[in-house]
Write a protein that holds these residues in place. Structure first.
Motif, PDB file in Angstrom:
ATOM      1  N   UNK A 268      43.639  38.501  38.284  1.00 46.15           N
ATOM      2  CA  UNK A 268      42.468  37.923  38.892  1.00 46.15           C
ATOM      3  C   UNK A 268      42.234  37.721  40.210  1.00 46.15           C
ATOM      4  N   UNK A 269      43.427  37.234  40.673  1.00 47.19           N
ATOM      5  CA  UNK A 269      43.327  36.897  42.348  1.00 47.19           C
ATOM      6  C   UNK A 269      43.418  38.316  43.177  1.00 47.19           C
ATOM      7  N   UNK A 270      44.027  39.348  42.785  1.00 42.25           N
ATOM      8  CA  UNK A 270      44.054  40.526  43.628  1.00 42.25           C
ATOM      9  C   UNK A 270      42.724  41.248  43.644  1.00 42.25           C
ATOM     10  N   UNK A 271      41.911  41.543  42.822  1.00 39.77           N
ATOM     11  CA  UNK A 271      40.481  42.146  42.714  1.00 39.77           C
ATOM     12  C   UNK A 271      39.630  41.285  43.278  1.00 39.77           C
ATOM     13  N   UNK A 272      39.844  39.936  43.155  1.00 43.64           N
ATOM     14  CA  UNK A 272      38.846  38.984  43.517  1.00 43.64           C
ATOM     15  C   UNK A 272      38.989  39.068  45.147  1.00 43.64           C
ATOM     16  N   UNK A 273      40.283  38.909  45.512  1.00 45.82           N
ATOM     17  CA  UNK A 273      40.691  39.099  47.067  1.00 45.82           C
ATOM     18  C   UNK A 273      40.005  39.924  47.615  1.00 45.82           C
ATOM     19  N   UNK A 274      40.096  41.140  47.107  1.00 44.85           N
ATOM     20  CA  UNK A 274      39.663  42.644  47.825  1.00 44.85           C
ATOM     21  C   UNK A 274      38.277  42.449  48.014  1.00 44.85           C
ATOM     22  N   UNK A 275      37.504  41.907  46.902  1.00 44.53           N
ATOM     23  CA  UNK A 275      36.259  41.852  46.896  1.00 44.53           C
ATOM     24  C   UNK A 275      35.802  40.969  48.054  1.00 44.53           C
ATOM     25  N   UNK A 276      36.370  40.031  48.170  1.00 45.92           N
ATOM     26  CA  UNK A 276      35.935  38.824  49.308  1.00 45.92           C
ATOM     27  C   UNK A 276      36.104  39.414  50.562  1.00 45.92           C
ATOM     28  N   UNK A 277      37.250  40.037  50.825  1.00 51.24           N
ATOM     29  CA  UNK A 277      37.729  40.718  52.036  1.00 51.24           C
ATOM     30  C   UNK A 277      36.577  41.807  52.281  1.00 51.24           C
ATOM     31  N   UNK A 278      36.065  42.573  51.506  1.00 50.98           N
ATOM     32  CA  UNK A 278      35.058  43.573  51.664  1.00 50.98           C
ATOM     33  C   UNK A 278      33.918  42.641  51.953  1.00 50.98           C
TER      34      UNK A 278
ATOM     35  N   UNK B  11      35.127  43.752  39.778  1.00 52.80           N
ATOM     36  CA  UNK B  11      34.390  42.735  39.188  1.00 52.80           C
ATOM     37  C   UNK B  11      34.957  42.630  37.532  1.00 52.80           C
ATOM     38  N   UNK B  12      34.850  43.862  36.974  1.00 52.86           N
ATOM     39  CA  UNK B  12      35.453  43.811  35.505  1.00 52.86           C
ATOM     40  C   UNK B  12      36.857  43.343  35.230  1.00 52.86           C
ATOM     41  N   UNK B  13      37.602  43.648  36.443  1.00 54.28           N
ATOM     42  CA  UNK B  13      39.171  43.359  36.074  1.00 54.28           C
ATOM     43  C   UNK B  13      39.347  41.970  36.459  1.00 54.28           C
ATOM     44  N   UNK B  14      38.494  41.223  37.152  1.00 51.24           N
ATOM     45  CA  UNK B  14      38.281  39.759  37.200  1.00 51.24           C
ATOM     46  C   UNK B  14      38.111  39.040  35.644  1.00 51.24           C
ATOM     47  N   UNK B  15      37.012  39.604  35.281  1.00 53.17           N
ATOM     48  CA  UNK B  15      36.737  39.208  33.784  1.00 53.17           C
ATOM     49  C   UNK B  15      37.480  39.378  32.760  1.00 53.17           C
ATOM     50  N   UNK B  16      38.226  40.562  32.869  1.00 51.57           N
ATOM     51  CA  UNK B  16      39.258  40.893  31.780  1.00 51.57           C
ATOM     52  C   UNK B  16      40.509  39.950  32.124  1.00 51.57           C
TER      53      UNK B  16
ATOM     54  N   UNK C 291      47.378  51.246  40.372  1.00 47.00           N
ATOM     55  CA  UNK C 291      46.288  52.202  40.197  1.00 47.00           C
ATOM     56  C   UNK C 291      45.142  51.653  39.756  1.00 47.00           C
ATOM     57  N   UNK C 292      44.917  50.764  39.032  1.00 48.91           N
ATOM     58  CA  UNK C 292      43.522  49.935  38.617  1.00 48.91           C
ATOM     59  C   UNK C 292      42.678  49.311  39.838  1.00 48.91           C
ATOM     60  N   UNK C 293      43.736  48.713  40.647  1.00 49.65           N
ATOM     61  CA  UNK C 293      43.206  48.451  41.984  1.00 49.65           C
ATOM     62  C   UNK C 293      42.706  49.343  42.875  1.00 49.65           C
ATOM     63  N   UNK C 294      43.511  50.381  43.146  1.00 44.68           N
ATOM     64  CA  UNK C 294      42.900  51.429  44.143  1.00 44.68           C
ATOM     65  C   UNK C 294      41.673  52.193  43.260  1.00 44.68           C
ATOM     66  N   UNK C 295      41.747  52.458  42.151  1.00 47.65           N
ATOM     67  CA  UNK C 295      40.686  53.337  41.471  1.00 47.65           C
ATOM     68  C   UNK C 295      39.392  52.476  41.342  1.00 47.65           C
TER      69      UNK C 295
END
Length: 312
Positions: A281-291, A264-269, A104-108
């Motif tokens: 860390x990997x999932x939010x960073x990966x989606x940001x990189x893919x975008x 971005x904040x999810x990676x930091x947290x 839910x946090x990744x999608x939102x």
């Protein structure tokens, strides 16, 4: 800004003055090539990376738009069990250190990042295009003043300028959009000025000016559609820079503020649990990189299709 500088240099090198005695171009917008007309008859996504990038970019935008409606879990609701592993009942990707559903946090978290990125890019495109159009068409002292200000802004590293603007305005979505947009506008202004200066010497613009057409109408109805193609390609590439800035500033605590989920904040947290729960860390960073990567490939694809040097 290296892509923008290279694009400007290419335009400057390719712009030639009209030949004396050449047949006049009809003084209508049909004389130019709008984005829609330029894409008509041009094939997009001509390579596998371009196809994948278009699909990925479309998919991420759809996730940001409709994803929150499809995921029933509350991204802010805490459960009694923290750091549940992926596959736990009701939590396909597990939970974070506070027991919040990671899926839910990744999608939102996609919506705030993409919203800031698109809004900041739109601001940069609007300000930069306006400055470039006026400077390239009016010329003279107006062009000198505007372009010296642009050069002064380009002298600062973009990330430093963003941090200064956001820090001065305070953390938050509005200041983030303003800071990123203003810092990215000079690069687009420089490209828009080079494109406008080349188009302003063409017959259809000269004919419109002789016919008494006002400057605002010439800028909006004649010049803008004809420089829109190369600008659009650069704007899409600028979108990737805006996304990187937005995620980086959120990581530093200057962007979107908690508890709003943001990649971005999810990676930091999650960096505290990098070894025990690397997915945080990997999932939010990966989606940001893919975008970011998808925006660059899509921008390259648009540039190939809308390259004015490749059009008749």
């Amino acid at each position: 800004m290296s892509d923008t500088r290279a694009a400007v240099d290419a335009v400057a090198a390719g712009g030639a003055a009209p030949l004396v005695g050449a047949p006049p171009v009809p003084p209508a917008r049909a004389a130019g090539r709008s984005v829609v007309r330029a894409l008509r008859g041009r094939r997009l996504a001509r390579s596998l990376p371009a196809v994948l990038s278009w699909l990925l970019l479309t998919g991420l935008v759809l996730v940001a738009l409709v994803g929150p409606l499809l995921v029933s879990a509350d991204p802010l609701r805490q459960t009694s069990s923290a750091l549940l592993s992926p596959g736990a009942a009701g939590h396909p990707l597990g939970t974070d250190d506070l027991g919040r559903d990671e899926l839910a946090r990744l999608v939102h978290g996609a919506r705030p990042l993409l919203l800031v990125s698109f809004a900041a890019t739109a601001l940069a495109a609007g300000v930069g295009t306006l400055i470039g159009l006026v400077a390239g068409y009016v010329g003279g002292i107006v062009e000198q003043v505007l372009m010296r200000l642009v050069d002064l802004a380009l002298a600062f590293p973009s990330i430093l300028l963003v941090i200064l603007l956001v820090a001065a305005a305070g953390p938050g979505t509005v200041s983030l959009v303003f800071g990123i947009g203003i810092s990215l506008a000079p690069g687009l202004a420089r490209l828009a000025r080079a494109l406008t200066a080349r188009e302003a010497a063409r017959d259809y613009v000269v004919a419109a000016r002789i016919g008494g057409t006002g400057v605002p109408r010439i800028l909006v109805r004649e010049l803008l559609p004809n420089i829109g193609g190369p600008l659009l390609a650069q704007v899409v590439m600028t979108l990737s820079i805006a996304a990187g800035f937005a995620a980086g500033l959120s990581y530093l605590g200057l962007g979107i503020q908690p508890p709003t989920p943001d990649w971005g904040y999810m990676v930091q947290a999650g960096q505290e649990f990098l070894f025990s729960a690397p997915r945080l860390v990997v999932l939010p960073a990966m989606f940001t990189l893919l975008f970011v990567v998808a925006c660059n490939f899509v921008g390259d694809d648009l540039r190939d299709a809308l390259d004015p040097r490749g059009t008749a």
